[in-house]
Design a protein around this motif. Sequence first.
Motif, mmCIF file in Angstrom:
data_model
loop_
_atom_site.group_PDB
_atom_site.id
_atom_site.type_symbol
_atom_site.label_atom_id
_atom_site.label_comp_id
_atom_site.label_asym_id
_atom_site.label_seq_id
_atom_site.Cartn_x
_atom_site.Cartn_y
_atom_site.Cartn_z
ATOM 1 N N LEU A 1 0.832 -1.150 -0.030
ATOM 2 C CA LEU A 1 -0.130 -0.128 0.122
ATOM 3 C C LEU A 1 0.753 1.067 0.092
ATOM 4 C CD1 LEU A 1 -2.964 1.112 0.346
ATOM 5 C CD2 LEU A 1 -2.499 1.447 2.764
ATOM 6 N N THR A 2 0.814 2.029 -0.674
ATOM 7 C CA THR A 2 1.674 3.367 -1.064
ATOM 8 C C THR A 2 0.679 4.299 -1.850
ATOM 9 O OG1 THR A 2 2.379 3.545 -3.267
ATOM 10 C CG2 THR A 2 3.479 1.832 -1.651
ATOM 11 N N GLU A 3 1.267 5.531 -1.704
ATOM 12 C CA GLU A 3 0.530 6.868 -2.463
ATOM 13 C C GLU A 3 1.586 7.131 -3.687
ATOM 14 O OE1 GLU A 3 -2.076 9.118 0.585
ATOM 15 O OE2 GLU A 3 -0.238 8.938 1.495
ATOM 16 N N ILE A 4 2.509 6.320 -3.952
ATOM 17 C CA ILE A 4 3.493 6.675 -5.005
ATOM 18 C C ILE A 4 2.887 7.549 -6.102
ATOM 19 C CG2 ILE A 4 3.569 4.453 -6.156
ATOM 20 C CD1 ILE A 4 6.734 5.380 -6.116
ATOM 21 N N ASP A 5 3.703 8.248 -6.635
ATOM 22 C CA ASP A 5 3.322 9.346 -7.969
ATOM 23 C C ASP A 5 3.906 8.195 -8.941
ATOM 24 O OD1 ASP A 5 3.338 10.453 -10.155
ATOM 25 O OD2 ASP A 5 4.211 12.311 -9.223
ATOM 26 N N LEU A 6 3.104 7.295 -9.580
ATOM 27 C CA LEU A 6 3.308 6.269 -10.391
ATOM 28 C C LEU A 6 3.992 6.937 -11.729
ATOM 29 C CD1 LEU A 6 3.700 3.323 -10.098
ATOM 30 C CD2 LEU A 6 1.079 3.293 -11.114
ATOM 31 N N ALA A 7 3.291 7.950 -12.167
ATOM 32 C CA ALA A 7 3.665 8.622 -13.606
ATOM 33 C C ALA A 7 5.068 9.223 -13.386
ATOM 34 C CB ALA A 7 2.499 9.902 -13.703
ATOM 35 N N SER A 8 5.590 9.550 -12.395
ATOM 36 C CA SER A 8 6.890 9.941 -12.188
ATOM 37 C C SER A 8 7.810 8.791 -12.405
ATOM 38 C CB SER A 8 7.362 10.619 -10.999
ATOM 39 O OG SER A 8 6.374 11.374 -10.485
ATOM 40 N N VAL A 9 7.280 7.652 -11.871
ATOM 41 C CA VAL A 9 8.373 6.301 -11.895
ATOM 42 C C VAL A 9 8.342 5.950 -13.471
ATOM 43 C CG1 VAL A 9 8.707 4.132 -11.283
ATOM 44 C CG2 VAL A 9 7.387 5.692 -9.720
ATOM 45 N N ILE A 10 7.219 6.218 -14.287
ATOM 46 C CA ILE A 10 7.283 5.854 -15.468
ATOM 47 C C ILE A 10 8.177 6.937 -16.324
ATOM 48 C CG2 ILE A 10 5.594 5.650 -17.583
ATOM 49 C CD1 ILE A 10 3.426 4.440 -15.605
ATOM 50 N N ALA A 11 8.077 8.091 -15.888
ATOM 51 C CA ALA A 11 8.756 9.140 -16.633
ATOM 52 C C ALA A 11 10.092 9.018 -16.416
ATOM 53 C CB ALA A 11 8.349 10.509 -16.177
ATOM 54 N N LEU A 12 10.458 8.413 -15.211
ATOM 55 C CA LEU A 12 12.325 8.420 -14.991
ATOM 56 C C LEU A 12 12.589 7.238 -15.904
ATOM 57 C CD1 LEU A 12 14.594 8.659 -13.134
ATOM 58 C CD2 LEU A 12 13.898 7.010 -11.753
ATOM 59 N N HIS A 13 11.598 6.116 -15.809
ATOM 60 C CA HIS A 13 12.010 4.740 -16.900
ATOM 61 C C HIS A 13 12.237 5.190 -17.971
ATOM 62 C CE1 HIS A 13 11.502 0.502 -17.662
ATOM 63 N NE2 HIS A 13 11.003 0.931 -18.924
ATOM 64 N N ARG A 14 11.566 6.185 -18.729
ATOM 65 C CA ARG A 14 11.785 6.491 -20.109
ATOM 66 C C ARG A 14 12.842 7.254 -20.523
ATOM 67 N NH1 ARG A 14 5.090 7.159 -21.018
ATOM 68 N NH2 ARG A 14 4.798 4.994 -21.209
ATOM 69 N N GLU A 15 12.788 8.493 -19.513
ATOM 70 C CA GLU A 15 14.210 9.261 -19.474
ATOM 71 C C GLU A 15 15.442 8.533 -19.412
ATOM 72 O OE1 GLU A 15 13.282 12.516 -16.368
ATOM 73 O OE2 GLU A 15 15.545 12.317 -16.233
ATOM 74 N N ARG A 16 15.428 7.650 -18.545
ATOM 75 C CA ARG A 16 16.613 6.616 -18.631
ATOM 76 C C ARG A 16 16.676 5.576 -19.700
ATOM 77 N NH1 ARG A 16 19.729 6.625 -14.163
ATOM 78 N NH2 ARG A 16 20.989 5.412 -15.401
ATOM 79 N N LYS A 17 15.724 5.578 -20.185
ATOM 80 C CA LYS A 17 15.730 4.319 -21.229
ATOM 81 C C LYS A 17 15.858 3.160 -20.739
ATOM 82 C CE LYS A 17 16.395 6.903 -25.467
ATOM 83 N NZ LYS A 17 16.296 8.279 -25.101
ATOM 84 N N ALA A 18 15.417 2.629 -19.549
ATOM 85 C CA ALA A 18 15.886 1.724 -18.702
ATOM 86 C C ALA A 18 15.108 0.366 -19.161
ATOM 87 C CB ALA A 18 15.284 1.798 -17.136
ATOM 88 N N LYS A 19 15.905 -0.724 -18.757
ATOM 89 C CA LYS A 19 15.361 -1.998 -18.943
ATOM 90 C C LYS A 19 14.193 -2.321 -17.872
ATOM 91 C CE LYS A 19 17.147 -3.820 -22.792
ATOM 92 N NZ LYS A 19 16.137 -3.909 -23.871
ATOM 93 N N ALA A 20 14.712 -1.780 -16.692
ATOM 94 C CA ALA A 20 13.812 -2.077 -15.621
ATOM 95 C C ALA A 20 14.007 -0.793 -14.393
ATOM 96 C CB ALA A 20 14.410 -3.379 -14.880
ATOM 97 N N THR A 21 12.932 -0.252 -14.275
ATOM 98 C CA THR A 21 13.044 0.463 -12.950
ATOM 99 C C THR A 21 12.221 0.124 -11.745
ATOM 100 O OG1 THR A 21 13.006 2.544 -14.669
ATOM 101 C CG2 THR A 21 12.401 3.104 -12.343
ATOM 102 N N ILE A 22 12.951 0.259 -10.652
ATOM 103 C CA ILE A 22 12.265 -0.306 -9.304
ATOM 104 C C ILE A 22 12.219 0.906 -8.355
ATOM 105 C CG2 ILE A 22 14.701 -0.722 -8.506
ATOM 106 C CD1 ILE A 22 13.637 -3.321 -7.043
ATOM 107 N N VAL A 23 11.234 0.823 -7.415
ATOM 108 C CA VAL A 23 10.856 1.573 -6.480
ATOM 109 C C VAL A 23 11.362 1.183 -5.184
ATOM 110 C CG1 VAL A 23 9.034 2.960 -5.137
ATOM 111 C CG2 VAL A 23 8.941 2.551 -7.630
ATOM 112 N N LEU A 24 12.101 1.983 -4.532
ATOM 113 C CA LEU A 24 12.734 1.655 -3.271
ATOM 114 C C LEU A 24 12.028 2.412 -2.344
ATOM 115 C CD1 LEU A 24 16.426 1.662 -4.321
ATOM 116 C CD2 LEU A 24 14.661 -0.236 -4.572
ATOM 117 N N THR A 25 12.224 1.792 -1.072
ATOM 118 C CA THR A 25 11.468 2.545 0.165
ATOM 119 C C THR A 25 12.428 2.307 1.515
ATOM 120 O OG1 THR A 25 9.724 3.228 1.582
ATOM 121 C CG2 THR A 25 10.104 1.123 0.922
#
Length: 362
Positions: free
Chosen positions: A121-145
């Motif tokens: 359960l989180t309130e993460i801003d998923l759109a920013s995670v997706i944006a970072l993934h695209r910006e970095r042209k990543a194969k995988a992006t993982i959220v850390l806490t």
Amino acid sequence: MPAGHMISSVVAMKAILLAGGKGTRLRPLTIHTPKPIVPIFERPFLNYQLDLLKRVPEIDQVILSLNYQPRRIEHIFGDGGESGLSIRYVVEPAPLGTAGAVRYAGEALRESVVVFNGDVLTEIDLASVIALHRERKAKATIVLTPVENPSAYGLVETDEAGNVRRFLEKPKPDEITCDTINAGIYVLEPDTFDRIPADTPWSIERSYFPSLIERGETFVAYVDRGYWIDIGTPAKYTQVHRDIMDGHFRSTRFAGGPIAWVSEDARVDEGAVLEAPCFIDEGTVVKAGARIGPYSVVGRQCHVEEHATVAQSILWANTRICQDALVSQSILGRQCHVGRSATIENGVVLGDKSVVTDFSRL
Ligand code: GDD
Ligand code: MG
């Protein structure tokens, strides 16, 4: 630019929710209620994840990856209905592990896919995670806490540029080198799924992530310092209710406490005492002299009889607490019966239909 010339930059994306685990640490609650649908207040858990996914307009379909009691889950969410998301169900013939499940559910996908552990359960801003993934042209992006003790989680080390350098699932005490753990939320590129074997159980944490690091692929971390919890143990399950009542997780109707939230369809008799924060769901009756203490959650159609006490406890639907009984710091499944003057305290967890006879002590 004339409207007709606008090219939509919105690419439809899918999300896979890994919701096939047996929920063993939440037994006996999960015997008849798989973990993805245990109630958090009055709503089955996955609703909170769907709320989060709905905030990302690009996500048009959610794939629920299931194998434990899939019908019960399907029965609740149907085709997505009121959530506004289209929901598809993929049921593994046998548990394939977290990576096997992603491959099995994501076989036909070509676009980046969002993956969620079905118990966070989180309130993460998923759109920013997706944006970072695209910006970095990543194969995988993982959220850390960050957490105090990473030993129950996947420890993730990063470098200064935010790349993942090491992934260690369930580290031993002497292996803990940092406080950031895998929050169970990823954006993945499906062209990496071919390394996951098709028909054997495979772990995203123990095999897939380490393989990205070994191959030197772009594997990026997004650190989120907002609210995060894994609801998978009785202690955490209780804590999540507490946190919501304390206003730490705000994306619910239970913001702005401490309040005694009482359904319009509940009946609280004169002479009953409600201590905030607490929650009483529809159809429930609280009789004179009964006390509902702070941090209690009483589900639908329960009866709390004269001079009974419920304190810091969670009762699922259709449970009866008879006269003079005490239920403290415990969790009771559906349709339990706690007899007169019985005492249940200190972390007791009762499965559905448990019967505690008059004057018993647990
Ligand atoms: N479909 C499917 N098939 N789902 C599965 C399977 C499977 O074989 N095995 C587990 N899942 C689902 C569970 O239902 C749960 O939603 C999710 O995958 C993670 O499994 P858990 O059993 O809850 O794992 P955990 O809590 O010990 O650890 C995981 O979550 C942590 C964060 O809460 C790991 O991903 C850790 O690295 C992470 O830190
Ligand atoms: Mg978990």
